[in-house]
Structure formats: C-alpha cells, structure tokens
Design a protein around this motif. Structure first.
Motif, PDB file in Angstrom:
ATOM      1  N   LEU A 260       0.845  -1.192   0.000  1.00 37.23           N
ATOM      2  CA  LEU A 260       0.000   0.000   0.000  1.00 37.23           C
ATOM      3  C   LEU A 260       0.881   1.243   0.000  1.00 37.23           C
ATOM      4  CD1 LEU A 260      -2.857  -0.976   2.488  1.00 37.23           C
ATOM      5  CD2 LEU A 260      -2.540  -1.577   0.092  1.00 37.23           C
ATOM      6  N   LEU A 261       0.482   2.260  -0.755  1.00 37.73           N
ATOM      7  CA  LEU A 261       1.344   3.404  -1.019  1.00 37.73           C
ATOM      8  C   LEU A 261       1.052   4.588  -0.107  1.00 37.73           C
ATOM      9  CD1 LEU A 261       1.314   3.296  -4.931  1.00 37.73           C
ATOM     10  CD2 LEU A 261       2.879   2.172  -3.344  1.00 37.73           C
ATOM     11  N   GLY A 262       2.079   5.383   0.138  1.00 37.29           N
ATOM     12  CA  GLY A 262       1.964   6.569   0.976  1.00 37.29           C
ATOM     13  C   GLY A 262       2.662   6.370   2.311  1.00 37.29           C
ATOM     14  N   GLU A 263       3.339   7.427   2.777  1.00 41.21           N
ATOM     15  CA  GLU A 263       4.063   7.334   4.043  1.00 41.21           C
ATOM     16  C   GLU A 263       3.147   6.948   5.201  1.00 41.21           C
ATOM     17  OE1 GLU A 263       6.350  10.403   7.061  1.00 41.21           O
ATOM     18  OE2 GLU A 263       6.499  10.762   4.908  1.00 41.21           O
ATOM     19  N   HIS A 264       1.919   7.452   5.187  1.00 35.29           N
ATOM     20  CA  HIS A 264       0.982   7.161   6.268  1.00 35.29           C
ATOM     21  C   HIS A 264       0.686   5.669   6.386  1.00 35.29           C
ATOM     22  CE1 HIS A 264      -1.387   7.721   2.613  1.00 35.29           C
ATOM     23  NE2 HIS A 264      -2.338   7.001   3.162  1.00 35.29           N
ATOM     24  N   GLN A 265       0.817   4.934   5.267  1.00 36.52           N
ATOM     25  CA  GLN A 265       0.557   3.496   5.328  1.00 36.52           C
ATOM     26  C   GLN A 265       1.601   2.761   6.158  1.00 36.52           C
ATOM     27  OE1 GLN A 265      -2.044   2.067   4.728  1.00 36.52           O
ATOM     28  NE2 GLN A 265      -3.170   3.195   3.169  1.00 36.52           N
ATOM     29  N   VAL A 266       2.809   3.300   6.223  1.00 32.87           N
ATOM     30  CA  VAL A 266       3.837   2.715   7.088  1.00 32.87           C
ATOM     31  C   VAL A 266       3.382   2.791   8.543  1.00 32.87           C
ATOM     32  CG1 VAL A 266       6.222   2.929   7.897  1.00 32.87           C
ATOM     33  CG2 VAL A 266       5.685   3.292   5.479  1.00 32.87           C
ATOM     34  N   TYR A 267       2.802   3.912   8.926  1.00 29.36           N
ATOM     35  CA  TYR A 267       2.357   4.083  10.310  1.00 29.36           C
ATOM     36  C   TYR A 267       1.104   3.259  10.599  1.00 29.36           C
ATOM     37  CZ  TYR A 267       5.647   7.850   9.599  1.00 29.36           C
ATOM     38  OH  TYR A 267       6.777   8.566   9.262  1.00 29.36           O
ATOM     39  N   ASN A 268       0.202   3.157   9.600  1.00 30.16           N
ATOM     40  CA  ASN A 268      -0.954   2.268   9.774  1.00 30.16           C
ATOM     41  C   ASN A 268      -0.497   0.825   9.986  1.00 30.16           C
ATOM     42  OD1 ASN A 268      -2.839   4.345   9.419  1.00 30.16           O
ATOM     43  ND2 ASN A 268      -2.998   4.010   7.219  1.00 30.16           N
ATOM     44  N   ALA A 269       0.503   0.400   9.196  1.00 33.26           N
ATOM     45  CA  ALA A 269       1.032  -0.956   9.337  1.00 33.26           C
ATOM     46  C   ALA A 269       1.671  -1.155  10.716  1.00 33.26           C
ATOM     47  CB  ALA A 269       2.061  -1.228   8.245  1.00 33.26           C
ATOM     48  N   SER A 270       2.356  -0.135  11.203  1.00 35.10           N
ATOM     49  CA  SER A 270       2.998  -0.221  12.522  1.00 35.10           C
ATOM     50  C   SER A 270       1.962  -0.345  13.633  1.00 35.10           C
ATOM     51  CB  SER A 270       3.873   1.018  12.746  1.00 35.10           C
ATOM     52  OG  SER A 270       4.872   1.118  11.747  1.00 35.10           O
ATOM     53  N   VAL A 271       0.836   0.344  13.495  1.00 35.90           N
ATOM     54  CA  VAL A 271      -0.248   0.222  14.474  1.00 35.90           C
ATOM     55  C   VAL A 271      -0.806  -1.203  14.451  1.00 35.90           C
ATOM     56  CG1 VAL A 271      -2.601   0.979  15.033  1.00 35.90           C
ATOM     57  CG2 VAL A 271      -0.867   2.666  14.431  1.00 35.90           C
ATOM     58  N   ALA A 272      -0.996  -1.756  13.254  1.00 39.54           N
ATOM     59  CA  ALA A 272      -1.499  -3.131  13.134  1.00 39.54           C
ATOM     60  C   ALA A 272      -0.522  -4.116  13.771  1.00 39.54           C
ATOM     61  CB  ALA A 272      -1.723  -3.480  11.665  1.00 39.54           C
ATOM     62  N   MET A 273       0.774  -3.893  13.594  1.00 40.62           N
ATOM     63  CA  MET A 273       1.784  -4.769  14.191  1.00 40.62           C
ATOM     64  C   MET A 273       1.726  -4.697  15.716  1.00 40.62           C
ATOM     65  SD  MET A 273       4.816  -3.789  11.517  1.00 40.62           S
ATOM     66  CE  MET A 273       6.125  -4.776  12.238  1.00 40.62           C
ATOM     67  N   ALA A 274       1.547  -3.489  16.241  1.00 39.53           N
ATOM     68  CA  ALA A 274       1.439  -3.332  17.699  1.00 39.53           C
ATOM     69  C   ALA A 274       0.203  -4.043  18.229  1.00 39.53           C
ATOM     70  CB  ALA A 274       1.404  -1.850  18.063  1.00 39.53           C
ATOM     71  N   ALA A 275      -0.910  -3.960  17.481  1.00 38.82           N
ATOM     72  CA  ALA A 275      -2.132  -4.663  17.890  1.00 38.82           C
ATOM     73  C   ALA A 275      -1.913  -6.173  17.865  1.00 38.82           C
ATOM     74  CB  ALA A 275      -3.287  -4.270  16.966  1.00 38.82           C
ATOM     75  N   ALA A 276      -1.176  -6.653  16.856  1.00 41.23           N
ATOM     76  CA  ALA A 276      -0.871  -8.088  16.776  1.00 41.23           C
ATOM     77  C   ALA A 276      -0.044  -8.525  17.984  1.00 41.23           C
ATOM     78  CB  ALA A 276      -0.113  -8.392  15.478  1.00 41.23           C
ATOM     79  N   ASN A 277       0.875  -7.685  18.428  1.00 36.90           N
ATOM     80  CA  ASN A 277       1.691  -8.013  19.602  1.00 36.90           C
ATOM     81  C   ASN A 277       0.844  -8.096  20.869  1.00 36.90           C
ATOM     82  OD1 ASN A 277       4.112  -8.190  18.200  1.00 36.90           O
ATOM     83  ND2 ASN A 277       4.543  -6.008  18.382  1.00 36.90           N
ATOM     84  N   VAL A 278      -0.170  -7.236  20.965  1.00 39.05           N
ATOM     85  CA  VAL A 278      -1.090  -7.311  22.106  1.00 39.05           C
ATOM     86  C   VAL A 278      -1.856  -8.632  22.062  1.00 39.05           C
ATOM     87  CG1 VAL A 278      -3.135  -6.306  23.200  1.00 39.05           C
ATOM     88  CG2 VAL A 278      -1.315  -4.812  22.364  1.00 39.05           C
TER      89      VAL A 278
END
Length: 436
Positions: A260-278
């Motif tokens: 997925l394109l756009g810098e903001h998608q990197v941060y969306n992906a990072s939020v999803a990764m943090a949720a996966a860790n929870v």
C-alpha cells in the motif's frame, strides 16, 4: 425474504432515520440472546486509516492460521464487502458475505424488529441491523476473532455494544463529521475514545497533541494500558510506486515490506503490528514471519491504488482535510513536481473547498464530477470552487464523462488522480477500465 426483499427492507428502515444512543440495538441483541457475547473483538476507531489498519491486521492473523471476521464501512465496491470472513483458503472477495446469508439473517432480524415496533419501541437503524447481521454471520462462520470498525464516532456507535474486546485501536484522528461529533479535535477524540473499555489495552496512531491528551486521559480513567506509536521510531528505507520498506527499530536487519502506497501506510502498518503483539499477549500465536507475510500480502482498494498504467491512473478515498494532506504528500513522494489530471467527486457535507485548496497546486487540470449518491455535491458547484484555485477546470457532470475526458487529454507521461468520496471509486475504476 429473498435477497432483493431483504435489501428493500434495509432501504425502508434507513428512511426512518434514528436517534443517538444504544438502547435500540441493545434491545435487539437481548431478544436475539446476545450473539455478540460469543465473539472476541479488535475494536477500531479513528477518522482515517481504519480500513487500512484493519486490512493489515486481518492479513497478519490469516497468515498465522486464524479465521478472521471483518466488519467495515463505508464499502467501496459492493454491499457484501461490509461483512467479510477471511481465511487462508478464502480471501476477499470470496470471503464476502453471500446474498443468501444476508436474506436469512435479515429475515430473522426483521421479525424481532417488527415485534419491537409493535410494542411501541424505536426501530433499530439500518446500521444497527447490519451490525447485528455481522455478529450472526461471524458466529455461523465460526471465526476466531472479529476486527470491528466503528461506523461513526465511537461512544454512541452501534458497534460499541460489544464487551469481549481484546484490544482497542485508535487510528489517525482529525476533523470530520463535526455536525455529529463536535467542533474541536478534543471533542471528536472524546467521542472516538468512547470505545476504550476498562482494562482493555489500547494501541494508537501517533496523534496530534490535542487528540493524544484526550486518549491518555481516557486510558487513565479506564485503567487501560496505552501503546502509542511514535513516528520517530519508524525508519522508512525505500519508497517507490511498487511499495515501501521500513524498519521499526535500528537493531532490525531485514526491513518489512508493504504494497500500500503513501508514508501514512507505514504508520498504519505499525499500528497493526502493535495490535498483533497485544494479541500475542492474549494467547494468539503470531510470529515475525506471519507479520512479514501478512503485511506484504495486504490488499486494500482505494487508498492511493494504481489501477492502470501508461498513463498511471490512481484512485484514493481522500474525502476530508487530513486525508487530502496525506494525498498531497503521496503525490509529492511519487511524482515530485509533475502536475496531474485530477478527477474529483465529493459529498456536499464535506469540507470540499479546503480539500480543493490543498490539492489544486498539484493539478494542471481539475475535472469535476457528481457522484452517484443523494449526498453528492453537484459537479457545477465543485467546479466553481475549483476555478478559484486551478486555471484549467472542466465540469464533466458525470463520472463516465469525466474519465473519458481525462483519458483523452492525458499523455503517457501524465498521471490521472481520481479522489473524493469512497462511494464513487468503484464507478471510477469501472470507467478507467472501459476507457483504456
């Protein structure tokens, strides 16, 4: 009821309007023996990024072998998209709810709603009915976990009737739906933070300070542990029209890749990764390989999505100021100073002048269209606003005509950017293909 009758019923109910509050959906769920209590949830609220973040997390969970229910709004391509069940052998669109299932669930729900009305109670709204339908479908499909997106706000949203929440996710919050949620970022955030429940962990996008303050206060009130993303902790390595790679910490050797394109998608992906860790803390088995494959295989249409080449045709659901800013940043990242041909259609209740004002400097031509919705702003009025900020504006009236004009005037070196209300992206895509 058959499918057509069921959809007719939903249309009829939507004409009734509704009132704020959860009393009607709570009563409906009570009479159906609380199906929501049989499910486990990730609850996702925010202004922008809900769909992308949910798509990343769902893809990660599927790679880990779980069956995932997704409830999304608004839909982009087809109504059935709103309720999805995704697993390794059944990815979207195969995972969209079947028409016969919609008919079956709505027949059952209608009987209960009719009883409520006969007893003098308020009829549940169409969105409340759809939310309950999602619960029934997810139980029947035996999902392991549900990623549930808030429809509007959070505190009084129909989805906020759930109890078994494993993690609450707050995506990027900005000014939108002010007529319902409040006139300041703090007021809007308070409504959205209403999904945060006592003791339930919270993962949040790196918010503006006013929003961050409200989320921290809410977490303190509820005794909820907060995982706040900090953009400085994320390092982008490469960013091209084919995808992005990034690191989450400097010690990491192999970067993650997202399509997925756009810098903001990197941060969306990072939020999803943090949720996966929870979720791992909650007992789910998810390893780094699941995360890598999940991110790399994520698909989410309408978020700076390239749908054609020579010239590039891109669609994006930038329908508020924050999303318009993200869109402008993406244009700079992928096309530099090159100006494009823009096709725009928006709803009349959006801050369309601000959206035009922010995006116009990147356009050599702006083509205005009227979307296929009762909420649509006329292409003529949109064109009048666009002329204040762009020298070359064409009022194309219809989506079909707008895409024909864009294709006619574009060279192979140009790019066509179609953006605005999510609801017209499917029509834009169809016309882009037709007029290739």
């Amino acid at each position: 009821m058959n499918y057509n009758e069921a959809m007719g019923y939903l249309q009829e109910v939507s004409c009734y309007g509704g009132k704020l509050g959860l009393e009607s959906i709570q009563e409906l769920l009570k009479r159906l023996n609380h199906p929501e209590d049989e499910l486990k949830f990730v609850h996702v609220a925010g202004t922008n990024g809900k769909g992308s973040t949910s798509a990343y997390l769902a893809s990660i969970l599927v790679e880990a072998g779980y069956t995932v229910g997704r409830y999304i709004s608004p839909v982009v391509v087809t109504y059935e998209e709103c309720i999805q069940v995704v697993r390794k052998d059944q990815l979207v669109p195969k995972g969209y709810i079947k028409k016969e299932q919609i008919a079956k669930h709505l027949t059952k729900i209608k009987e209960v709603c009719d009883e409520m009305v006969e007893e003098g109670l308020t009829s549940p709204t169409a969105f409340e009915i759809e939310t309950v339908m999602a619960f029934l479908e997810f139980i029947e499909q035996k999902v392991d976990i549900v990623i549930l997106e808030v429809g509007l706000g959070g505190r009084l949203d129909a989805t906020n009737v759930i109890k078994n929440v494993l993690v609450s996710v707050m995506t990027s919050i900005s000014m939108d739906h002010m007529q319902f949620l409040g006139n300041t970022l703090g007021e809007i955030t308070r409504e959205k933070a209403g999904i945060i429940k006592p003791g339930v962990p919270v993962v949040s996008y790196d918010q503006q300070e006013e929003a961050k303050k409200v989320i921290k206060e809410r977490c303190k009130e509820t005794g909820s542990r907060l995982y706040m993303l900090h953009k400085k902790d994320v390092s982008i390595k490469t960013m091209t029209i084919n995808g992005t790679t990034f690191l989450l910490n400097q010690e990491q050797e192999e970067p993650y890749y997202i399509p997925l394109l756009g810098e903001h998608q990197v941060y969306n992906a990072s939020v999803a990764m943090a949720a996966a860790n929870v979720l791992v803390e909650k007992g789910f088995i998810i390893d780094d390989e699941n995360i890598r494959l999940g991110l790399a295989n994520t698909k989410w249409f309408g978020r700076f999505s390239v749908i054609d080449h020579n010239p590039y045709v891109i669609v994006d659901g930038a329908h508020n100021i924050d999303a318009a800013d993200m869109l402008c940043k993406a244009v700079e990242q992928y096309f530099g100073t090159k100006k494009g041909i823009f096709v725009i259609g928006v709803f009349q209740d959006k801050e369309y002048e601000e959206i035009i004002k922010r995006t116009a400097k990147y356009a050599k031509t702006m083509i205005t269209v009227m979307t296929n919705s009762e909420r649509a702003l006329s292409s003529e009025k949109l064109g009048q606003v666009a002329k204040q900020y762009c020298d070359h504006v064409i009022d194309a009236k219809t989506i079909e005509n707008g895409m024909q004009i864009a294709k006619q005037i574009a060279t192979k070196e140009d790019y066509i950017l179609c953006f605005g209300s999510l609801s017209f992206l499917a029509d834009i895509t169809e016309q882009a293909v037709v007029n290739c």
